[in-house]
Motif scaffolding. Structure first.
Motif, PDB file in Angstrom:
ATOM      1  N   ALA A   1      -7.271  -7.744  -0.996  1.00 14.87           N
ATOM      2  CA  ALA A   1      -6.400  -6.696  -1.524  1.00 14.87           C
ATOM      3  C   ALA A   1      -6.683  -6.473  -3.002  1.00 14.87           C
ATOM      4  N   GLY A   2      -6.220  -5.303  -3.481  1.00 13.07           N
ATOM      5  CA  GLY A   2      -6.268  -5.017  -4.913  1.00 13.07           C
ATOM      6  C   GLY A   2      -7.610  -4.573  -5.439  1.00 13.07           C
ATOM      7  N   GLU A   3      -8.532  -4.142  -4.580  1.00 13.12           N
ATOM      8  CA  GLU A   3      -9.847  -3.685  -5.016  1.00 13.12           C
ATOM      9  C   GLU A   3      -9.872  -2.155  -5.064  1.00 13.12           C
ATOM     10  N   THR A   4     -10.375  -1.622  -6.149  1.00 11.17           N
ATOM     11  CA  THR A   4     -10.437  -0.153  -6.276  1.00 11.17           C
ATOM     12  C   THR A   4     -11.455   0.425  -5.290  1.00 11.17           C
ATOM     13  N   ASP A   5     -12.643  -0.168  -5.266  1.00 11.39           N
ATOM     14  CA  ASP A   5     -13.684   0.264  -4.329  1.00 11.39           C
ATOM     15  C   ASP A   5     -13.668  -0.694  -3.131  1.00 11.39           C
ATOM     16  N   GLN A   6     -12.882  -0.325  -2.102  1.00 10.78           N
ATOM     17  CA  GLN A   6     -12.712  -1.214  -0.955  1.00 10.78           C
ATOM     18  C   GLN A   6     -14.044  -1.570  -0.319  1.00 10.78           C
ATOM     19  N   ARG A   7     -14.839  -0.564  -0.020  1.00  6.94           N
ATOM     20  CA  ARG A   7     -16.070  -0.778   0.743  1.00  6.94           C
ATOM     21  C   ARG A   7     -17.046  -1.680  -0.021  1.00  6.94           C
ATOM     22  N   GLU A   8     -17.238  -1.421  -1.301  1.00  2.01           N
ATOM     23  CA  GLU A   8     -18.190  -2.212  -2.077  1.00  2.01           C
ATOM     24  C   GLU A   8     -17.699  -3.655  -2.222  1.00  2.01           C
ATOM     25  N   ALA A   9     -16.390  -3.820  -2.450  1.00  7.59           N
ATOM     26  CA  ALA A   9     -15.841  -5.177  -2.594  1.00  7.59           C
ATOM     27  C   ALA A   9     -15.973  -5.946  -1.284  1.00  7.59           C
ATOM     28  N   ALA A  10     -15.698  -5.285  -0.157  1.00 12.79           N
ATOM     29  CA  ALA A  10     -15.812  -5.945   1.143  1.00 12.79           C
ATOM     30  C   ALA A  10     -17.272  -6.287   1.446  1.00 12.79           C
ATOM     31  N   ARG A  11     -18.174  -5.372   1.135  1.00 12.58           N
ATOM     32  CA  ARG A  11     -19.609  -5.636   1.356  1.00 12.58           C
ATOM     33  C   ARG A  11     -20.067  -6.842   0.552  1.00 12.58           C
TER      34      ARG A  11
ATOM     35  N   ILE B   1     -15.478  -5.652   9.603  1.00 10.04           N
ATOM     36  CA  ILE B   1     -14.683  -5.244   8.438  1.00 10.04           C
ATOM     37  C   ILE B   1     -13.916  -3.971   8.776  1.00 10.04           C
ATOM     38  N   ALA B   2     -12.602  -4.001   8.509  1.00  8.45           N
ATOM     39  CA  ALA B   2     -11.756  -2.821   8.723  1.00  8.45           C
ATOM     40  C   ALA B   2     -11.061  -2.483   7.416  1.00  8.45           C
ATOM     41  N   LEU B   3     -11.332  -1.302   6.875  1.00  6.91           N
ATOM     42  CA  LEU B   3     -10.654  -0.823   5.665  1.00  6.91           C
ATOM     43  C   LEU B   3      -9.327  -0.217   6.075  1.00  6.91           C
ATOM     44  N   ALA B   4      -8.244  -0.684   5.467  1.00  7.12           N
ATOM     45  CA  ALA B   4      -6.923  -0.164   5.822  1.00  7.12           C
ATOM     46  C   ALA B   4      -6.877   1.327   5.520  1.00  7.12           C
TER      47      ALA B   4
ATOM     48  N   GLN C   1       0.828  -1.203   0.000  1.00  9.12           N
ATOM     49  CA  GLN C   1       0.000   0.000   0.000  1.00  9.12           C
ATOM     50  C   GLN C   1       0.866   1.257   0.000  1.00  9.12           C
ATOM     51  N   ARG C   2       1.958   1.215   0.788  1.00  8.16           N
ATOM     52  CA  ARG C   2       2.847   2.385   0.828  1.00  8.16           C
ATOM     53  C   ARG C   2       3.596   2.572  -0.490  1.00  8.16           C
ATOM     54  N   ARG C   3       3.996   1.458  -1.118  1.00  3.75           N
ATOM     55  CA  ARG C   3       4.786   1.571  -2.354  1.00  3.75           C
ATOM     56  C   ARG C   3       3.921   1.855  -3.577  1.00  3.75           C
ATOM     57  N   ARG C   4       2.790   1.123  -3.693  1.00  4.55           N
ATOM     58  CA  ARG C   4       2.004   1.198  -4.923  1.00  4.55           C
ATOM     59  C   ARG C   4       0.600   1.759  -4.709  1.00  4.55           C
ATOM     60  N   ASP C   5       0.341   2.248  -3.494  1.00  2.54           N
ATOM     61  CA  ASP C   5      -0.988   2.783  -3.170  1.00  2.54           C
ATOM     62  C   ASP C   5      -2.074   1.744  -3.444  1.00  2.54           C
ATOM     63  N   GLU C   6      -1.792   0.477  -3.076  1.00  4.92           N
ATOM     64  CA  GLU C   6      -2.733  -0.623  -3.291  1.00  4.92           C
ATOM     65  C   GLU C   6      -3.542  -0.828  -2.019  1.00  4.92           C
ATOM     66  N   PRO C   7      -4.838  -0.523  -2.027  1.00  2.00           N
ATOM     67  CA  PRO C   7      -5.648  -0.644  -0.799  1.00  2.00           C
ATOM     68  C   PRO C   7      -5.904  -2.103  -0.433  1.00  2.00           C
TER      69      PRO C   7
END
Length: 894
Positions: free
Chosen positions: A550-560, A589-592, A487-493
């Motif tokens: 990992a690797g989802e653009t829309d974290q919340r929707e993917a987690a839901r 659920i915790a979004l980084a 996440q720090r290197r590639r901004d991958e949520p």
């Protein structure tokens, strides 16, 4: 003399010399192998023991620091009235390693001690545990060298944290002294050999604790070892092993030892295990001696044969008549030498150094390859093995011939025709001719495939759950750190989901733990089917799982979406032992957060855990996202918990009583005791606002004990025919010796057992019948009335009546209050009363609020009634045992 010299110049002599070389070369190789295996086993044992020590010391440090933080919070909340002795007795009852807790003022004087009252000034202002905190600029835990306690008079390690005033200035310290003798007793309990030692050394080189079979080594505690090789090795690696030097041997009992060390994560301490050379190699030396004895015996036999052969050859030279006899003797000698080679236990081969053809193989080598000798002799490895394996063996032969080391060691994986890939450990030695050129190549070969698999299995179990094969907690933390780095290197949520199975405990209680294990494996299989290869699935223990998405653009929707799929797939029945098992799951659920906010694994798991708690509170079988206010709510809950602990200590709890009226006599036949909390600022607090918190924190055990004793003491004052009813929590069954507590309460109050009613809810009985039923049977045997509360609200009400012969069932108020509005509620009440009458069980209807309800229930045949129609809960002084209910006053009350 010339004749004898000519007699020795024969094949028997040369072959005898070769056999002696093979025998002693094989003995040397086997002995070297035994020593190497013993050394590797000692390194592994030392590393494993250090892991145990690291976990133990880390747990001691964490528990001690948690206790210090708790002590500091408790003390700073009310410094003037704080009782450290009572605090220690209530919070540290299971901590046998702590000598004492103490509080020191800013001048360095001990003001409070959990060990005994401080009657005269005890000054410790010059000691490091105080001065370090006094001079510190931040709040950190300090761990001292071993010190003799001024109050306890015991050798101990002091843990301290600083106290601060509201303006942030230094106000003193809170301290916990850990008994060095207790640590050393634990170290000495480890089985590591009679001459070995276990030690805890600080990064400053000072020995904190030391244990082992030799008690004399404990005198080194507190001593500094700045010249020890340990500090040098620590700079190279945080863990490893080495042989101690002659100069440092005195620190380890004067013996030559293999030192295994491990830096304990997060604290300046090093776990150290020293195993004596004698203990490590004792078995290997004994084996080598046996080999040597066998070799000497075989050598003697070979020499005898050589001399016999030489004698026979001399006689052949002397007379041609003895030629045939000498030839026969030579054949016998060859057979004898061949038998020696055949019976060497290790696989042995001899190759011609020039052609690399096999000229001698033994039976063990035939068995290893599963190839007959006739297909081996005179051939090369390229005639026997595939091209890749043959080249690997040939390269090892070349390396051995070029090497000046004498013996070369190599591990090669060989693909066997029938047994598949096998790992071979090979030691080679080159035999030269009189000109020093390589003539023979001798190899001793061992199949180490199984030992390698065992090592790989151990490495696998260190990072995986043994039951499901999923990643474990340690591996999950590592994967979170890796995801945070990406996440720090590639901004991958990425997102962390924490799962807890609903109703899993019931499966264990009803079908047994094997069925529970099978269910966990099935759950893991279903979860894996929902995830991608890039996702991580872990089991944290019990029925708790975690997922890194990992690797989802829309974290919340993917987690839901993932959470809904998980709930759906785990909601389907599981076929376990021929039965369909239905469970559910709750998900937090915790979004980084963004990289600039930090993403520690512990923080993310804590966030997910808070969200999981909210999901469970909302009714289970659902999911919830973490929100910042959850941390505030958790803090508020912690504050309420602290208030509740104080309320128990300061007698802020009180009992209110609600009568239960006999349907026939219309008089009070029993009274239910209901606890209330009179908060000094918030007023009277109803039980539904604090009882759930008390059950979660375990405080319900203390509250339940107080309620039972108080209610029994009050009931003694009532008419002899009136009973008192007390509610029991499931936590009381789990955390206390409930039958003993009930017995003591009855004896102390002087109340007859038949005047006590104990109520347990149907839901609690469903969740943990195995824990509740033994105690309920003891109550019934004493003559105590056992009541099933909230009957009809559970999903297996009838099974509860078959499980235990209850004296009374209480019909839940939800049915009573809707009986005149909903026909199904009236039907349920009617069926319950019919069932109770057939089983000879008394019934009580709760929640009676109207005259219509009262009349219908009496006509239906209910045994007793309870509700606001008769009286709301209130102090015992408001109870009127002479009143007959059902007169015109009820109509007026309605």
């Amino acid at each position: 003399m010339t004749k004898w010299l000519q007699a020795f110049r024969q094949t028997t002599t040369y072959l005898g010399v070769a056999v002696l070389a093979v025998v002693w070369g094989g003995i040397y190789l086997l002995a070297s192998q035994e020593h190497e295996r013993a050394y590797q086993d000692a390194v592994r044992q030392g590393d494993n023991l250090n892991r145990v020590l690291e976990e133990y010391i880390r747990r001691v440090v964490e528990e001690t620091d948690d206790a210090l933080l708790s002590l500091r919070r408790a003390y700073q909340s009310d410094p003037q009235h704080f009782d450290i002795v009572r605090w220690a007795a209530e919070t540290q009852s299971n901590n046998s390693i702590a000598v004492q807790f103490s509080i020191t003022d800013r001048e360095g004087f001990v003001t409070r001690s959990s060990r005994k009252p401080v009657t005269h000034p005890v000054y410790i202002g010059g000691r490091a545990p105080f001065t370090v905190q006094r001079d510190a600029t931040e709040d950190r835990l300090y761990i001292s060298v071993p010190l003799l306690g001024q109050v306890s008079k015991k050798l101990s390690i002091e843990f301290t944290r600083r106290l601060t005033r509201p303006d942030g200035s230094f106000a003193g310290t809170v301290a916990c002294a850990i008994d060095v003798a207790q640590l050393e007793d634990f170290f000495s309990s480890l089985d590591i050999g009679r001459s070995s030692v276990v030690a805890l050394v600080g990064s400053d080189g000072v020995v904190r604790a030391r244990g082992g079979p030799n008690a004399a080594t404990r005198s080194l505690v507190g001593g500094a070892v700045p010249s020890s090789p340990l500090l040098h090795h620590l700079q190279q690696s945080p863990q490893g092993s080495y042989w101690n030097t002659a100069a440092s041997a005195a620190l380890f009992g004067g013996a030559h030892k293999l030192i295994s060390y491990r830096q304990i994560a997060g604290v300046p301490l090093v776990a150290l295990v020293g195993m004596a050379r004698h203990d490590i190699f004792q078995h290997a030396d004994e084996t080598a001696r046996k080999y040597a004895i066998a070799g000497a015996t075989l050598s003697l036999m070979v020499l005898i044969v050589v001399f016999l052969g030489a004698g026979r050859q001399a006689r052949v030279l002397a007379t041609a008549a003895e030629l045939e006899s000498s030839k026969q003797s030579l054949d016998e000698t060859h057979k004898f030498l061949d038998s020696i080679i055949e019976n060497i236990p290790a696989a042995v081969v001899v190759k011609d150094a020039a052609t690399r053809r096999y000229i001698l193989v033994n039976r063990a080598f035939e068995a290893m390859l599963d190839v007959p000798r006739s297909e081996l002799l005179g051939r090369t490895v390229f005639d026997i093995h595939n091209q890749r394996d043959a080249k690997s063996i040939a390269d090892a032969d070349d390396e051995s011939i070029r090497s000046d080391a004498g013996i070369t060691y190599k591990e090669i994986e060989i693909d066997m025709l029938r047994r598949g890939p096998r790992m071979q450990s090979t030691r080679r030695i080159v035999i030269g001719n009189s000109q020093g050129e390589a003539k023979y190549l001798i190899a001793v070969i061992e199949d180490v495939t199984e030992s390698k698999k065992a090592e790989q299995r151990i490495a696998f179990l260190a990072h995986h759950d043994a039951l499901t094969g999923l990643a474990n907690r340690a591996a999950l933390a590592q994967k979170i750190e890796e995801a945070a780095a990406r996440q720090r290197r590639r901004d991958e949520p990425f997102t962390v989901l924490l799962l807890d199975l609903d109703r899993f405990k019931q499966v264990n209680d009803t079908l047994g733990h094997p069925a529970g294990d099978t269910l966990l494996i099935e759950v893991a299989t279903r979860l894996k089917s929902l995830l991608r290869e890039t996702d991580v699935l872990a089991r944290l223990g019990g029925d708790e799982f975690a997922i890194i998405q990992a690797g989802e653009t829309d974290q919340r929707e993917a987690a839901r979406s993932l959470a809904e799929r998980i709930i759906a797939v785990l909601g389907k029945p599981f076929a376990i032992d021929g039965a369909d098992i239905n469970i559910g799951t709750s998900i937090g659920i915790a979004l980084a957060p963004k990289p600039e906010h930090g993403t520690a694994s512990d923080s993310l798991l804590k966030m997910a855990d808070l969200a999981l708690y909210r999901a469970k509170s909302a009714g289970r079988n659902g999911y919830c996202f973490f929100a910042p206010e959850m941390s505030e709510i958790a803090s508020a809950r912690q504050e309420i918990e602290g208030d509740l602990r104080r309320a128990i200590q300061q007698n802020e709890l009180e009992l209110h009583y609600q009568p239960i009226v006999d349907a026939k006599t219309r008089r009070i036949c029993s009274v239910e005791a209901l606890v209330r909390w009179r908060h000094p600022t918030k007023g009277l607090i109803a039980p539904d606002l604090f009882i759930p918190l008390a059950e979660e924190s375990g405080l319900i055990a203390q509250i339940g004990d107080w309620v039972l004793r108080t209610a029994c003491a009050e009931a003694v004052k009532w008419p002899a025919e009136v009973k008192v009813a007390v509610n029991l929590s499931l936590v009381q069954f789990r955390k206390t010796d409930l039958p003993d507590m009930v017995g003591h309460s009855l004896v102390d109050a002087g109340l007859r057992p038949e005047r006590l009613e104990l109520e347990i809810t149907e839901t609690a009985l469903i969740e943990s019948a195995a824990e509740c039923l033994p105690a309920l049977r003891q109550f019934k045997a004493l003559g105590i009335t056992v009541v099933l509360d909230d009957f009809g609200t559970g999903y297996s009400s009838l099974s509860q009546l078959a499980m235990f012969p209850f004296d009374r069932i209480k019909i839940d108020k939800s049915f009573t209050q809707n009986m005149t509005k909903r026909s199904e509620c009236a039907a349920i009440i009617s069926a319950t009363l019919t069932l109770a009458q057939s089983l000879d069980i008394q019934t009580t209807a709760e929640g009676v609020e109207t005259v219509d309800q009262y009349r219908l229930l009496r006509l239906a045949g209910v045994s007793s009634l309870q509700g606001f129609l008769f009286k709301r809960p209130g102090p015992a002084s408001e109870l009127d045992f002479d009143r007959v209910f059902g007169d015109p006053s009820i109509e007026q009350a309605a």
